[in-house]
Design a protein around this motif. Structure first.
Motif, PDB file in Angstrom:
ATOM      1  N   ILE A  70       0.744  -1.354  -0.118  1.00 57.11           N
ATOM      2  CA  ILE A  70       0.072  -0.126  -0.028  1.00 57.11           C
ATOM      3  C   ILE A  70       0.811   1.034   0.116  1.00 57.11           C
ATOM      4  N   GLY A  71       2.197   1.142  -0.107  1.00 58.52           N
ATOM      5  CA  GLY A  71       2.848   2.124   0.014  1.00 58.52           C
ATOM      6  C   GLY A  71       4.323   2.172   0.198  1.00 58.52           C
ATOM      7  N   LEU A  72       5.046   3.092  -0.164  1.00 59.05           N
ATOM      8  CA  LEU A  72       6.508   3.353  -0.169  1.00 59.05           C
ATOM      9  C   LEU A  72       6.923   4.457   0.536  1.00 59.05           C
ATOM     10  N   ALA A  73       7.758   4.389   1.368  1.00 58.32           N
ATOM     11  CA  ALA A  73       8.236   5.471   2.252  1.00 58.32           C
ATOM     12  C   ALA A  73       9.678   5.640   2.252  1.00 58.32           C
ATOM     13  N   GLY A  74      10.663   6.672   2.474  1.00 61.52           N
ATOM     14  CA  GLY A  74      11.812   6.695   2.706  1.00 61.52           C
ATOM     15  C   GLY A  74      12.184   7.816   3.877  1.00 61.52           C
ATOM     16  N   TYR A  75      13.574   7.727   4.172  1.00 60.87           N
ATOM     17  CA  TYR A  75      13.960   8.677   5.197  1.00 60.87           C
ATOM     18  C   TYR A  75      15.169   9.370   4.782  1.00 60.87           C
TER      19      TYR A  75
END
Length: 63
Positions: A31-36
């Motif tokens: 449901i998603g992709l995230a990064g820092y």
């Protein structure tokens, strides 16, 4: 694993492999992709802002 928590990958190949495994499982949904980007830097130096921009491009291309 803790229910409702996210998992992480350390590279594009690993992220693609995970996405394929999720797609093959009828009980899971990606449901998603995230990064820092916070470890890149927090100043407005052109090298830092370019590195953050490159990182955001990497996330977009991976998605």
């Amino acid at each position: 694993m803790t229910p409702g928590r996210s998992w992480g990958c350390r590279g594009v190949a690993e992220a693609v492999e995970l996405a394929r495994a999720i797609a093959a499982c009828p009980h899971l949904r990606l449901i998603g992709l995230a990064g820092y980007e916070g470890v890149i830097g927090c100043d407005r130096d052109p090298h830092t802002t370019d590195a953050v921009s490159d990182f955001c491009d990497l996330l977009e291309n991976t998605a």
